[in-house]
Design an enzyme around this catalytic site. Structure first.
Site, short mmCIF file in Angstrom:
data_model
loop_
_atom_site.label_atom_id
_atom_site.label_comp_id
_atom_site.label_asym_id
_atom_site.label_seq_id
_atom_site.Cartn_x
_atom_site.Cartn_y
_atom_site.Cartn_z
N CYS A 1 25.54 36.72 45.90
CA CYS A 1 24.37 37.23 45.18
C CYS A 1 23.37 37.91 46.09
CB CYS A 1 23.70 36.11 44.39
SG CYS A 1 23.13 34.73 45.40
N MET B 1 31.17 69.47 66.83
CA MET B 1 31.79 69.61 68.16
C MET B 1 32.02 71.09 68.46
SD MET B 1 34.26 66.29 68.37
CE MET B 1 35.18 66.72 66.90
N LYS C 1 42.53 69.08 62.14
CA LYS C 1 42.77 70.52 62.24
C LYS C 1 44.18 70.79 62.76
CE LYS C 1 39.20 72.77 63.24
NZ LYS C 1 37.99 73.22 63.98
N TYR D 1 33.43 36.89 41.92
CA TYR D 1 32.50 37.89 41.40
C TYR D 1 31.51 38.29 42.48
CZ TYR D 1 28.94 34.20 41.04
OH TYR D 1 28.05 33.21 41.33
N ARG E 1 39.44 75.12 70.06
CA ARG E 1 38.66 74.52 68.98
C ARG E 1 38.89 73.02 68.91
NH1 ARG E 1 39.87 77.68 63.58
NH2 ARG E 1 37.72 77.12 63.08
N ARG F 1 41.91 72.00 55.16
CA ARG F 1 41.63 70.57 55.15
C ARG F 1 41.23 70.19 53.73
NH1 ARG F 1 36.26 71.33 58.90
NH2 ARG F 1 35.02 72.51 57.40
N GLU G 1 24.02 29.79 52.39
CA GLU G 1 23.17 30.77 53.06
C GLU G 1 22.75 30.32 54.45
OE1 GLU G 1 19.56 31.23 50.72
OE2 GLU G 1 19.95 29.28 49.79
N ARG H 1 18.90 29.83 39.93
CA ARG H 1 18.60 29.21 41.22
C ARG H 1 17.26 28.48 41.13
NH1 ARG H 1 17.75 33.04 46.34
NH2 ARG H 1 15.73 33.36 45.36
N HIS I 1 26.85 76.11 57.61
CA HIS I 1 26.68 74.78 58.21
C HIS I 1 25.82 73.89 57.33
CE1 HIS I 1 24.40 71.91 60.74
NE2 HIS I 1 25.58 71.70 61.30
N ARG J 1 16.19 34.23 39.94
CA ARG J 1 15.27 33.64 40.92
C ARG J 1 14.08 33.03 40.17
NH1 ARG J 1 16.24 38.90 41.89
NH2 ARG J 1 17.43 39.56 43.72
N GLY K 1 30.92 71.43 62.43
CA GLY K 1 29.89 71.97 63.30
C GLY K 1 29.39 71.02 64.37
N SER L 1 27.75 30.24 45.74
CA SER L 1 27.32 31.62 45.71
C SER L 1 26.76 31.94 47.09
CB SER L 1 26.24 31.85 44.65
OG SER L 1 25.84 33.21 44.65
N GLY M 1 24.61 33.50 49.68
CA GLY M 1 23.34 34.22 49.83
C GLY M 1 23.36 34.98 51.14
N THR M 2 23.96 36.15 51.13
CA THR M 2 24.23 36.85 52.39
C THR M 2 22.98 37.43 53.03
OG1 THR M 2 24.85 38.81 51.08
CG2 THR M 2 26.64 37.37 51.86
N ASN M 3 21.87 37.56 52.29
CA ASN M 3 20.63 38.00 52.95
C ASN M 3 20.19 36.96 53.97
OD1 ASN M 3 20.75 40.13 51.18
ND2 ASN M 3 19.07 39.44 49.88
N ASP M 4 20.03 35.70 53.51
CA ASP M 4 19.61 34.64 54.43
C ASP M 4 20.71 34.30 55.43
OD1 ASP M 4 16.99 34.12 53.94
OD2 ASP M 4 17.33 32.59 52.43
#
Length: 902
Positions: A854, A107, A27, A874, A96, A340, A767, A635, A456, A580, A105, A786, A788-791
């Site tokens: 993956c 703050m 602002k 990838y 303000r 803004r 993983e 896999r 708002h 899978r 809205g 590859s 395996g970001t979940n595990d």
């Protein structure tokens, strides 16, 4: 005390510019920018975010701040020719908030600082308008009481309602000066009783306390919740803008409004906004009085209207984007109070980006940065079926698009409670306020009977991508009785309603939905550029085409069958990053896996594997045909054995009952023994993945043979299979070497038998933390990784996704331990560090190592940027998220190129 004695904590509007948002907040920076452009901005000054940080860290404002504010206040008084709080012709100011990122809205703001029992008389005389002066004074006490002194806002609202009821009027503008004097007295009594002190009569005390209140509002619950929702850092602090007051409540030749240079809901050019005569700015955004469309201002005050239109054009050209503008007209004089870059809906974002390219204001690279994967995902949600039979309840203002269906609730507490119980809800209010944020987040959509596109509810809903209909005046909302009445129809809490944020229509009951035109476009059922093509689809097509041209990351799909693979290909997948195979063993085949697990002899085991081989081969044949010419990463079997075996408790009961009847089944007895033998306390960290392939002889060999034979058949049929075999849950290179040696032998046999040369890559999933840490060694035996970001997230953090998300994640998010779930967006500091290390070590060993991801992070917008940054080749995600990943991969590349050029 501040650390730097020479640090400057206050800037006049003439000293800043729009590039100082970190210091002056959005602002303040934009007020300075408009001042520099020569636009009519009331004089004022900004207290920096650095002052706020000192206050929040130490509990008190910097020692220098009071003197700096005093010096700037004296300069402002000299410029205006009047003093703050003087009894005759007083200077009044607004206080303000203004953070770097817009938090509409969330703050605090206090208007009319400087009024007191004495100066209100002087203001009345100076303005020759007693009603205006007392209206301004009651507003100050009301806002100051609620914001600074912590008095419950409803107490003031109830007193105002009582005053209107006593006068038998419905709007506050019908109260005269005498009524407002009484209201001021009532408000002061409320302050004295509830705050334990009198309303301050000293103007400088009002100012200082208001500044501290704005600082404190940075850490209110609603502000913290909003920051978590919008992923705004919590350490930025807010600036405070002190601006000389201009008054829209001086009579019918005065007013206040909010304007957009384009429609924030659709993106179309035109005159959009709201105007309210004889009002102050908070009346518009609060939605407590219904506004008139901005276009009506032309008939009310043509000179101000024409000036505003010219300023809007100048601002949009200067900022090269949709601008959101607040303004006040004081007796025919136009004043600009804020501008803004405006929040917009997802559809508007895509339309506006391409419009600005066509106007020559931005290039395609900038247009790509103006949209996001989150917005594209919103556009892929279904919409209401226009051909369905419906019961129309009413129509309001289409404030934020989407098709939302849910049970009616009338307060935020109920919305949150029911949502946590799995109910879909629509939050219905007369108008929302910042305290409703919890309920707005929990709801499918928001419906209000008051307010417009700049209220708002509308602004916050657009920012969150929530469906919203505002200003549905036909609806009589009774929050105390928890019901809504439309003519003779009564909607009780719990009744289902449907709201269409694209048309503003409100329906009774559930309205069926149909696919989004954007999904139809991605699936090839709508062609951008055709005569009847939707304008939105054309905009999406243009931006997606540019993203595909510039992105470095390829995008693959997680798909386990030919049907999903074909859909993924239509969505733009450049291969399968995760097939899978365990999903192929469910249903009728589950018994065959049981036979394999229960096998006591080599003959039994080989028989089970022989039965499974042709079924696996058929699965792969269909998949390779669907993805011909594109890589397919298969896999090998990964899940724990318990997923293929009966529940130990159920089986135990069944056997016990059978034994009591003396008709026990021999197979059940054998199965129970096997289940007991294989039972694990923590199956996800037990006998699964590569461990399974090493413990059950022939299992992985059977799968590799099925893959190789299917690939050979495809190749001999003049196809182009590009197959990659992935070994799961590897923790040490020795595991991979053993499985790879076996696989190479099977592939060689198939090549000899079919007379076909197969170029099958063999790699692994990273993983486990140990795999990431020893990636250099593992790369000696792997042609690709590859992630395996979940595990990997589970094992790095030491918690199970299936359990913790329902138990303590909510508390962690509320306490700010997580800004977002680490399963939703990759944890850069922890999991991300391991990924980065594995990439570096793996490529150091094998420079041509192919790298992908993956896990579900492959389709998360923020995570895609990280994967681009660390150098993956990838990402792979579910078919529906492929367009999102494509877009974000393009944005990541364009962003990196822009950073390099700077």
């Amino acid at each position: 005390m501040s650390e730097n004695k020479d640090q400057k904590f206050v800037y006049d509007f003439t000293e800043g510019n729009r590039d100082l948002k970190d210091l002056l907040g959005g602002k303040g920076a934009n007020l300075a920018e408009m001042t520099n452009l020569g636009l009519p901005v009331p004089p004022g000054f900004t207290i920096t975010t650095e002052a706020c940080k000192v206050y929040l860290e130490s509990g008190s404002a910097p020692a220098e701040l009071r003197d700096e504010v005093g010096a700037h206040l004296a300069a402002l008084e000299a410029k205006m020719g009047k003093k703050l709080g003087q009894s005759d012709d007083p200077l009044l100011v607004s206080v303000r908030s203004g953070a770097k990122f817009s938090m509409p809205g969330m703050m605090d703001t206090v208007l009319n600082i400087g009024l007191s029992d004495e100066s209100v008389v002087g203001l009345a005389a100076q303005a020759d308008n007693e009603r205006f002066a007392w209206d301004s004074y009651r507003r100050l006490i009301q806002m100051f009481g609620k914001t600074v002194l912590g008095v419950e806002g409803e107490l003031f609202e109830d007193a105002l309602d009582e005053a209107k009821a006593a006068k038998k009027v419905t709007v506050d503008t019908d109260l005269d000066a005498a009524d407002l004097k009484k209201l001021v007295k009532a408000f002061k009594k409320i302050v004295s009783k509830e705050a334990g002190r009198e309303f301050p009569q000293d103007a400088r005390e009002q100012l200082d306390l208001a500044v501290e209140a704005v600082f404190n509002s940075w850490n209110t619950d609603r502000a913290k919740l909003y920051r978590r929702q919008e992923r705004i850092p919590s350490d930025l602090g807010t600036a405070v803008n002190i601006c000389s007051m201009v008054f829209g409540n001086l009579g019918p030749d005065s007013g206040t409004g909010v304007a957009f240079t384009r429609d924030p809901a659709s993106g179309h050019a035109g005159v959009y906004g709201d105007y309210l005569q004889n009002a102050q700015g908070e009346d518009v955004v609060a939605g407590i009085r219904n506004t008139v469309p901005l276009a009506d201002l032309e008939a009310i005050d043509k000179a101000s209207y024409d000036q505003l239109m010219a300023i809007m054009t100048k601002l949009e050209t200067h900022y090269k984007d949709l601008c959101d503008i607040e303004f006040t007209i004081e007796r025919g004089q136009l004043w600009m109070l804020q501008t803004r870059v405006g929040k917009r809906t997802a559809g508007a974002a895509f339309r506006i980006a391409t419009q600005l390219v066509d106007q020559g204001l931005i290039d395609e690279a900038e247009a790509l940065q103006r949209v996001s994967g989150h917005q594209l995902a919103q556009l892929m949600f279904p919409r209401f079926d226009e051909s369905a039979k419906t019961t129309l309840l009413g129509r309001g203002i289409a404030a934020s698009p989407g098709a939302a269906v849910g049970k009616a609730v009338f307060d935020s507490y109920t919305a949150v409670k029911w949502s946590r119980s799995g109910e879909k809800v629509i939050l219905i209010r007369r108008e929302t306020n910042p305290d409703d944020l919890d309920g707005m987040i929990a709801s499918e959509g928001i419906l209000t009977s008051r307010g417009g596109k700049t209220s708002h509810a509308a602004v916050v809903a657009r920012g969150m991508g929530k469906t919203c209909v505002c200003g549905a005046e036909e609806l009589d909302v009774d929050t105390k009785r928890r019901r809504m009445t439309v003519g003779e129809t009564v909607i009780e809490e719990g009744d289902v309603v449907s709201i269409d944020g694209s048309t503003g229509k409100v329906y009774l009951g559930e309205v069926p939905v149909v696919p989004s035109p954007v999904v139809e476009y991605f699936e090839g059922r709508m062609h951008a550029g055709a005569d009847d093509a939707d304008e939105l689809v054309a905009a999406v097509h243009r931006i997606m085409a540019y993203a595909d041209r510039v992105r470095r990351l390829r995008v693959r799909a997680n798909a386990d069958n030919a049907e999903d693979a074909l859909r993924a290909r239509r969505f733009g997948a450049q291969g399968i990053g995760l097939c899978r195979t365990e999903h192929m063993f469910l249903g009728e085949r589950r018994e065959m896996v049981e036979r394999l697990i229960l096998a006591d002899t080599d003959e039994e085991r080989e028989g089970a594997l022989s039965a499974l081989l042709p079924l696996q081969k058929k699965d792969f044949t269909e998949l390779f045909e669907a993805m011909d010419g594109l890589p397919v990463t298969v896999r090998l079997l990964d899940p724990p054995l318990h997923e293929f075996l009966p529940d130990i408790t159920e089986l135990s009961v069944r056997v016990a009952l059978a034994e009591s009847r003396k008709d026990a089944n021999e197979n059940d007895l054998r199965l129970l023994q096997a289940v007991h033998k294989l039972h694990e306390q923590n199956p996800m960290l037990g006998l699964r993945g590569v461990r399974l392939g090493l413990v059950i002889p022939g299992l992985f060999a059977m799968q590799v043979r099925a893959i190789a034979e299917a690939a050979a058949e495809r190749k001999n049929a003049k196809g182009d299979p590009r197959v990659e075999i992935m070994i799961p849950l590897v923790g040490t290179v020795q595991e991979l070497e053993i499985v790879r040696d076996e696989a190479d032998g099977v592939i060689a046999e198939v090549e000899a038998a079919t007379g076909t040369s197969l170029k099958l890559s063999i790699g692994t999933m990273i993983e486990l933390p140990r795999a990431a840490l020893t990636a250099g060694q593992i790369a000696e035996a792997a042609q690709f990784f590859s992630f395996g970001t979940n595990d990997l997230t589970q094992t790095v953090w030491g918690f199970s996704r299936d359990d913790v998300e329902a138990s303590f994640f909510t508390a962690y998010l509320e306490k700010g331990i997580f800004g977002v779930s680490p399963f939703e967006t990759i944890d850069r500091d922890g999991v991300g560090s391991l990924v980065r290390h594995a990439v570096q070590q793996g490529r150091a060993t094998r420079p041509d190592l192919k790298l992908g991801v993956c896990g579900e992070h492959g389709g998360d917008p923020e995570s895609v940027h990280f994967f681009h940054e660390v150098g993956l080749d990838y990402v792979s995600c579910s078919p529906f998220r492929i367009p999102v990943a494509r877009l974000e991969a393009g944005r990541a590349a364009a962003e990196a190129k822009g950073s390099d050029s700077r």
